[in-house]
Write a protein that holds these residues in place. Structure first.
Motif, PDB file in Angstrom:
ATOM      1  N   ARG A   1      31.020 -23.212  -7.834  1.00 38.60           N
ATOM      2  CA  ARG A   1      31.358 -24.261  -8.828  1.00 38.60           C
ATOM      3  C   ARG A   1      30.314 -25.176  -9.504  1.00 38.60           C
ATOM      4  O   ARG A   1      30.798 -25.987 -10.226  1.00 38.60           O
TER       5      ARG A   1
ATOM      6  N   ASP B   1      33.786 -19.957   2.890  1.00 41.02           N
ATOM      7  CA  ASP B   1      35.219 -19.302   2.588  1.00 41.02           C
ATOM      8  C   ASP B   1      35.097 -18.666   1.441  1.00 41.02           C
ATOM      9  O   ASP B   1      35.083 -19.247   0.302  1.00 41.02           O
TER      10      ASP B   1
ATOM     11  N   GLU C   1      37.139 -16.707  -0.083  1.00 38.63           N
ATOM     12  CA  GLU C   1      38.518 -16.897  -1.024  1.00 38.63           C
ATOM     13  C   GLU C   1      38.204 -18.173  -1.788  1.00 38.63           C
ATOM     14  O   GLU C   1      38.450 -18.072  -3.123  1.00 38.63           O
ATOM     15  N   ARG C   2      37.687 -19.282  -1.095  1.00 39.66           N
ATOM     16  CA  ARG C   2      37.611 -20.349  -1.866  1.00 39.66           C
ATOM     17  C   ARG C   2      36.388 -20.189  -2.896  1.00 39.66           C
ATOM     18  O   ARG C   2      36.437 -20.537  -4.268  1.00 39.66           O
TER      19      ARG C   2
ATOM     20  N   LEU D   1      35.259 -17.531  -4.298  1.00 39.84           N
ATOM     21  CA  LEU D   1      35.862 -16.528  -5.642  1.00 39.84           C
ATOM     22  C   LEU D   1      36.809 -17.446  -6.443  1.00 39.84           C
ATOM     23  O   LEU D   1      36.669 -17.171  -7.810  1.00 39.84           O
ATOM     24  N   SER D   2      37.756 -18.249  -5.829  1.00 39.63           N
ATOM     25  CA  SER D   2      38.448 -19.136  -6.743  1.00 39.63           C
ATOM     26  C   SER D   2      37.699 -19.986  -7.689  1.00 39.63           C
ATOM     27  O   SER D   2      38.031 -20.279  -8.865  1.00 39.63           O
ATOM     28  N   ASP D   3      36.560 -20.663  -7.003  1.00 37.50           N
ATOM     29  CA  ASP D   3      35.678 -21.568  -7.666  1.00 37.50           C
ATOM     30  C   ASP D   3      35.070 -20.806  -8.899  1.00 37.50           C
ATOM     31  O   ASP D   3      34.835 -21.414  -9.974  1.00 37.50           O
TER      32      ASP D   3
ATOM     33  N   SER E   1      36.086 -17.973 -10.519  1.00 44.00           N
ATOM     34  CA  SER E   1      36.800 -17.954 -11.389  1.00 44.00           C
ATOM     35  C   SER E   1      37.293 -18.958 -12.472  1.00 44.00           C
ATOM     36  O   SER E   1      37.200 -18.992 -13.505  1.00 44.00           O
ATOM     37  N   ASP E   2      37.360 -20.205 -11.659  1.00 45.92           N
ATOM     38  CA  ASP E   2      37.488 -21.517 -12.624  1.00 45.92           C
ATOM     39  C   ASP E   2      36.179 -21.712 -13.550  1.00 45.92           C
ATOM     40  O   ASP E   2      36.603 -22.166 -14.443  1.00 45.92           O
TER      41      ASP E   2
ATOM     42  N   GLY F   1      38.432 -17.599 -16.079  1.00 46.53           N
ATOM     43  CA  GLY F   1      39.337 -16.525 -15.509  1.00 46.53           C
ATOM     44  C   GLY F   1      38.516 -15.278 -15.850  1.00 46.53           C
ATOM     45  O   GLY F   1      39.079 -14.149 -15.752  1.00 46.53           O
TER      46      GLY F   1
END
Length: 253
Positions: free
Chosen positions: A140, A166, A168-169, A171-173, A175-176, A180
């Motif tokens: 991030r 984490d 998943e966290r 990977l989500s960060d 992607s943000d 995307g």
């Protein structure tokens, strides 16, 4: 009858960049093991003062020894992938002259920071590599390498329990941070993630071969600093004086 696409004049050149220790060399070794039987490949590695990464890949037997070439940059790693790409271009062209036609040449940057990007004069697309051991917050933090590479790989996901990350966290960060854009969480022990990586490389190789991907500049590196042996710090930027445009990376159609 549909015409068979002509063989490109040169190989697809794929850059691999990322901080020290994220697993760039092991990722390249993995791609060679997985794809060398179906894709004609070569590798150019970058180290500042040694050819150690090339020696590691040669010792691992992932390709014929002479298909792995080394460039000793003698300066900051990004200099040889962005500012003066001539030594890398010569290495790639010599590799293709000796072993061509090749489908894919992987160009590994020396370990660099989050701002590292390849010049489109050197590569057609680029992968940026992070790893979970570097910290769950790294993704991030952003930067041109994370945000604008054609693919971001979060490597060594199997280590997450040991470094309390984490995945998943993270990977989500990631992607943000990439609006995307494609992100793969990778472990060499996880077959699904290996398949996702090799599938992306296959698809990008085909896109370049068929003229469906145009390399463009991920944008200049952010201001950054270097300390010399005496502790003196120099802050500098890499502006557009090298003839690059501030564009986001190209995407395969």
């Amino acid at each position: 009858m549909a015409e068979t696409p002509a063989t490109p004049a040169r190989a697809f050149r794929l850059g691999v960049a990322g901080p020290v220790g994220t697993g760039k060399t092991s990722l390249i070794g993995l791609l060679c093991r997985e794809l060398a039987d179906e894709i004609e490949m070569g590798v150019v590695t970058n180290d500042i003062y040694t050819d150690e990464d090339a020696q590691i890949l040669r010792a691992a037997g992932v390709l014929e020894i002479d298909r792995i070439r080394a460039v000793e940059t003698g300066a900051c790693p990004h200099t040889a992938i962005r500012d003066d790409v001539t030594p890398n271009l010569i290495a790639v062209e010599d590799l293709e002259a000796d072993h061509g036609p090749l489908d894919l040449v992987l160009v590994e940057s020396g370990g660099d920071n989050l701002t590292a990007t390849f010049s489109p004069a050197l590569v057609d697309a680029q992968i940026f590599v992070l790893d979970v051991a570097g910290g769950g917050d790294v993704a991030r933090k952003g930067g041109p390498g994370i945000a604008r590479a054609d693919l971001l790989v979060v490597n060594k996901t199997d280590l997450a329990p040991y470094v309390e990350v984490d995945v998943e966290r993270m990977l989500s960060d990631a992607s943000d941070a990439r609006d995307g854009g494609p992100v793969i969480g990778l472990s060499r022990h996880d077959r699904a993630s290996v398949d996702a990586l090799t599938d992306w490389v296959r698809r990008m190789t085909a896109a370049v071969r068929e003229g469906r991907h145009t390399p463009v500049d991920p944008g200049p590196m952010a201001p950054h600093s270097h300390a010399d042996e005496d502790g003196n710090v120099t802050v500098h930027t890499h502006e557009h004086g090298h003839g690059h445009d501030d564009l986001v990376p190209g995407r395969a159609v």
